[in-house]
Design an enzyme around this catalytic site. Sequence first.
Site, PDB file in Angstrom:
ATOM      1  CE  LYS A  65       3.823  -1.356  -3.610  1.00 34.86           C
ATOM      2  NZ  LYS A  65       2.519  -1.960  -3.195  1.00 34.86           N
ATOM      3  N   GLY A 129      -4.877   2.503   3.337  1.00 36.07           N
ATOM      4  CA  GLY A 129      -3.790   2.668   3.033  1.00 36.07           C
ATOM      5  C   GLY A 129      -3.604   2.430   1.461  1.00 36.07           C
TER       6      GLY A 129
END
Length: 279
Positions: A65, A129
């Site tokens: 990502k 995260g």
Amino acid sequence: MKKACVIGWPIGHSRSPLIHNYWLKKYGIDAVYEKKAIEPENVAQFIANLASSEFVGCNVTIPHKEPAFRAVAKADEIARRLGAVNTVYLKDGVVCGTNTDGEGFIASLCHSYPAFSLRNKAAIIIGAGGAAKAIIGALFDEGVDKIGIINRTRERIHDLQVQFGPGIYEISKTNTNDALKSCGLLVNTTSQGMEGQSSLDMEIQSLNPDALVADIVYTPLETAFLAKARQQGNPVLGGLGMLLHQAVRGFELWFGVKPEVTAELYELIAADVQKAHKQ
């Protein structure tokens, strides 16, 4: 025939093809969606070359990502805020990127609990995260007042404070109970509780009885953390809904139809998760 895909490393676990091919069939669209295992060193090239490839776009899963964010030619405001992309699409031949994780979480919550309001509530996020960032951003957009973070490293909490401002505060062992008492939403954004991972060991007896407890893990469909919350009377939200709802915008960007997350689709993916659990 249009083609889209999901990229990751590894990619075998992904349910995205099951979701998108269900929608393609439902809406009578002549297209296909598949998995592509892309090694980390090849992600940037794959995305940069998307306009000249056979694909009209792709979903991006771990660990790609952040590299995907750096590789797209144009990232939208949400992707720039998060520094991560989970959906890549073409617009006028330009490779664009966005992130639908946060909106997927909010849509799942609203779908399951339409009367639940986030405005002026206090939330607690476990983890710091990428998924935590996406959900934090979406919660502030929905009017959440403040968000407490429980995380092993203080550095990551500090990074969130820098990124999101004074609405973020650290929850330590000494103030956990007080935070739980005033909490309206508690979300686990870590992989703890996922099959093959250690369980999330957290005492929540002092949690506000009206607080909604969510877990982004969907394997198993109900984690031990959620089961504990449900047993003490709190409303709970599993992670499968987020997975389904975060897929909606990508499908619309690629194929021009906004798909619906139905009970039939939920049951299809839930059955696949349970089948894999039994193997």
